[in-house]
Design a protein around this motif. Structure first.
Motif, mmCIF file in Angstrom:
data_model
loop_
_atom_site.group_PDB
_atom_site.id
_atom_site.type_symbol
_atom_site.label_atom_id
_atom_site.label_comp_id
_atom_site.label_asym_id
_atom_site.label_seq_id
_atom_site.Cartn_x
_atom_site.Cartn_y
_atom_site.Cartn_z
ATOM 1 N N GLY A 160 -82.962 -33.019 79.202
ATOM 2 C CA GLY A 160 -84.213 -32.397 79.629
ATOM 3 C C GLY A 160 -84.237 -32.014 81.090
ATOM 4 N N GLU A 161 -83.220 -32.417 81.844
ATOM 5 C CA GLU A 161 -83.123 -32.048 83.260
ATOM 6 C C GLU A 161 -82.116 -30.916 83.425
ATOM 7 O OE1 GLU A 161 -84.945 -33.190 85.746
ATOM 8 O OE2 GLU A 161 -86.005 -34.620 84.456
ATOM 9 N N PHE A 162 -82.359 -30.062 84.401
ATOM 10 C CA PHE A 162 -81.449 -28.949 84.675
ATOM 11 C C PHE A 162 -80.432 -29.357 85.734
ATOM 12 C CE2 PHE A 162 -85.136 -26.704 82.953
ATOM 13 C CZ PHE A 162 -84.516 -25.855 82.049
ATOM 14 N N TYR A 163 -79.219 -28.813 85.579
ATOM 15 C CA TYR A 163 -78.129 -29.092 86.508
ATOM 16 C C TYR A 163 -77.461 -27.783 86.892
ATOM 17 C CZ TYR A 163 -78.849 -33.868 85.027
ATOM 18 O OH TYR A 163 -79.421 -35.079 84.758
ATOM 19 N N THR A 164 -76.794 -27.823 88.038
ATOM 20 C CA THR A 164 -76.054 -26.653 88.506
ATOM 21 C C THR A 164 -74.785 -27.132 89.193
ATOM 22 O OG1 THR A 164 -76.235 -24.583 89.755
ATOM 23 C CG2 THR A 164 -77.226 -26.533 90.758
ATOM 24 N N ARG A 165 -73.874 -26.201 89.415
ATOM 25 C CA ARG A 165 -72.636 -26.505 90.132
ATOM 26 C C ARG A 165 -72.708 -25.815 91.480
ATOM 27 N NH1 ARG A 165 -67.762 -25.683 85.748
ATOM 28 N NH2 ARG A 165 -67.582 -27.865 85.175
ATOM 29 N N ALA A 166 -72.874 -26.603 92.525
ATOM 30 C CA ALA A 166 -73.023 -26.032 93.863
ATOM 31 C C ALA A 166 -71.742 -25.362 94.339
ATOM 32 C CB ALA A 166 -73.451 -27.115 94.851
ATOM 33 N N ASP A 167 -70.621 -26.031 94.201
ATOM 34 C CA ASP A 167 -69.349 -25.494 94.684
ATOM 35 C C ASP A 167 -68.420 -25.104 93.542
ATOM 36 O OD1 ASP A 167 -68.819 -27.966 93.707
ATOM 37 O OD2 ASP A 167 -68.103 -28.827 95.595
ATOM 38 N N GLY A 168 -68.954 -25.058 92.350
ATOM 39 C CA GLY A 168 -68.135 -24.727 91.198
ATOM 40 C C GLY A 168 -67.426 -25.923 90.609
ATOM 41 N N GLU A 169 -67.551 -27.083 91.239
ATOM 42 C CA GLU A 169 -66.861 -28.278 90.771
ATOM 43 C C GLU A 169 -67.838 -29.418 90.478
ATOM 44 O OE1 GLU A 169 -63.664 -28.640 90.033
ATOM 45 O OE2 GLU A 169 -63.279 -26.548 90.521
ATOM 46 N N SER A 170 -68.587 -29.861 91.504
ATOM 47 C CA SER A 170 -69.468 -31.017 91.336
ATOM 48 C C SER A 170 -70.843 -30.595 90.826
ATOM 49 C CB SER A 170 -69.607 -31.772 92.662
ATOM 50 O OG SER A 170 -70.119 -30.907 93.649
ATOM 51 N N TRP A 171 -71.394 -31.409 89.948
ATOM 52 C CA TRP A 171 -72.705 -31.137 89.371
ATOM 53 C C TRP A 171 -73.788 -31.789 90.208
ATOM 54 C CZ3 TRP A 171 -73.005 -27.818 85.397
ATOM 55 C CH2 TRP A 171 -71.859 -27.605 84.632
ATOM 56 N N ARG A 172 -74.921 -31.120 90.291
ATOM 57 C CA ARG A 172 -76.084 -31.722 90.937
ATOM 58 C C ARG A 172 -77.328 -31.315 90.176
ATOM 59 N NH1 ARG A 172 -79.037 -28.143 93.934
ATOM 60 N NH2 ARG A 172 -78.020 -26.201 94.511
ATOM 61 N N ARG A 173 -78.338 -32.154 90.265
ATOM 62 C CA ARG A 173 -79.595 -31.862 89.580
ATOM 63 C C ARG A 173 -80.287 -30.691 90.263
ATOM 64 N NH1 ARG A 173 -83.647 -36.553 87.568
ATOM 65 N NH2 ARG A 173 -81.672 -37.112 86.579
ATOM 66 N N ALA A 174 -80.845 -29.823 89.457
ATOM 67 C CA ALA A 174 -81.558 -28.649 89.989
ATOM 68 C C ALA A 174 -83.012 -28.734 89.549
ATOM 69 C CB ALA A 174 -80.933 -27.363 89.466
ATOM 70 N N GLY A 175 -83.900 -28.288 90.406
ATOM 71 C CA GLY A 175 -85.307 -28.273 90.027
ATOM 72 C C GLY A 175 -85.579 -27.178 89.018
ATOM 73 N N ARG A 176 -86.701 -27.293 88.342
ATOM 74 C CA ARG A 176 -87.105 -26.264 87.406
ATOM 75 C C ARG A 176 -87.507 -25.019 88.180
ATOM 76 N NH1 ARG A 176 -87.161 -30.087 83.813
ATOM 77 N NH2 ARG A 176 -87.522 -29.524 81.652
ATOM 78 N N PRO A 177 -87.187 -23.828 87.638
ATOM 79 C CA PRO A 177 -87.603 -22.591 88.318
ATOM 80 C C PRO A 177 -89.124 -22.533 88.435
ATOM 81 C CG PRO A 177 -85.974 -22.114 86.621
ATOM 82 C CD PRO A 177 -86.366 -23.562 86.448
ATOM 83 N N ASN A 178 -89.582 -22.044 89.575
ATOM 84 C CA ASN A 178 -91.010 -21.882 89.803
ATOM 85 C C ASN A 178 -91.425 -20.521 89.250
ATOM 86 O OD1 ASN A 178 -93.622 -21.758 90.635
ATOM 87 N ND2 ASN A 178 -93.169 -21.973 92.831
ATOM 88 N N LEU A 179 -91.935 -20.513 88.040
ATOM 89 C CA LEU A 179 -92.266 -19.256 87.360
ATOM 90 C C LEU A 179 -93.496 -18.591 87.977
ATOM 91 C CD1 LEU A 179 -91.655 -20.401 83.681
ATOM 92 C CD2 LEU A 179 -90.072 -19.229 85.216
ATOM 93 N N ASP A 180 -94.334 -19.344 88.666
ATOM 94 C CA ASP A 180 -95.537 -18.765 89.262
ATOM 95 C C ASP A 180 -95.222 -17.835 90.424
ATOM 96 O OD1 ASP A 180 -97.578 -19.879 87.655
ATOM 97 O OD2 ASP A 180 -97.263 -21.810 88.630
ATOM 98 N N LYS A 181 -94.071 -18.027 91.055
ATOM 99 C CA LYS A 181 -93.749 -17.186 92.223
ATOM 100 C C LYS A 181 -93.165 -15.841 91.812
ATOM 101 C CE LYS A 181 -89.047 -18.905 93.056
ATOM 102 N NZ LYS A 181 -88.374 -17.680 92.717
ATOM 103 N N LEU A 182 -92.880 -15.665 90.540
ATOM 104 C CA LEU A 182 -92.241 -14.417 90.093
ATOM 105 C C LEU A 182 -93.269 -13.319 89.876
ATOM 106 C CD1 LEU A 182 -89.655 -15.971 87.645
ATOM 107 C CD2 LEU A 182 -89.277 -15.186 89.960
#
Length: 199
Positions: A177-199
């Motif tokens: 249920g949590e989103f993750y991303t790869r900052a440098d293409g190698e290590s994973w880190r937790r990412a916040g949910r996109p702020n849909l209100d700013k779009l």
């Protein structure tokens, strides 16, 4: 005494009988000759025409719903999605069985549909397709232990078996249920949910 060879007239009669077509063939030839023209003027109905037309006009939001396991015929048509349609689609997803590759796109689809419901009015398909783009570099943990692309469900890496925990479920340092991303293409880190209100 040798027999007399048959006359020329007799040979002609025998030859003409051996090459003359049967009467049935003479009747069928015009029908056979007209068949391609008749078939070309009345093509058979196309069984998958509606599916093909829907897929041809698919936008990013529609592609997300399809990737989440929604049948083609259930994808909403029109230029916007109303809160009523969003609620109906969320109910559909709640009872629709799914494969592991449907999980991540289904989470994203549910977030967008919930946003439409909370927004209180219809959102254009163009706005929804723009919101879909906010998830393009995000990943989610699936039940089978794979981190998968949020929009396509394509597995990126297996992080281990998922276990039930006091506060949810997860594998190692990853939570479902949590989103993750790869900052440098190698290590994973937790990412916040996109702020849909700013779009």
């Amino acid at each position: 005494m040798p027999s007399e060879p048959p006359s020329h007239r007799m040979w002609t009669r025998v030859a003409s009988r051996s090459v003359s077509p049967p009467l049935r063939l003479l009747v069928l030839l015009p029908l056979l000759a007209s068949c391609p023209v008749a078939c070309a003027s009345h093509p058979p109905p196309e069984a998958l025409a509606a599916t093909r037309d829907t897929l041809a006009g698919l936008d990013e939001f529609g592609a997300l719903l399809l990737g989440a396991g929604l049948p083609v015929e259930a994808i909403p048509q029109g230029r916007s999605v109303s809160p009523v349609q969003a609620e109906r689609l969320r109910r559909y997803f709640a009872i629709l069985p799914y494969l592991p590759q449907h999980y991540a796109p289904r989470v994203v689809a549910d977030e967008l549909l919930r946003y439409v419901q909370q927004h209180g009015q219809g959102l254009s398909r163009w706005d929804l397709s723009r919101m879909v783009q906010e998830y393009r570099s995000l990943f989610l943990l699936r039940q089978d232990g794979y981190l998968a692309a949020a929009l396509t469900g394509e597995p990126a890496q297996c992080v281990g078996p998922v276990e039930v925990r006091d506060d949810g479920a997860g594998a190692g340092a990853f939570e479902m249920g949590e989103f993750y991303t790869r900052a440098d293409g190698e290590s994973w880190r937790r990412a916040g949910r996109p702020n849909l209100d700013k779009l």
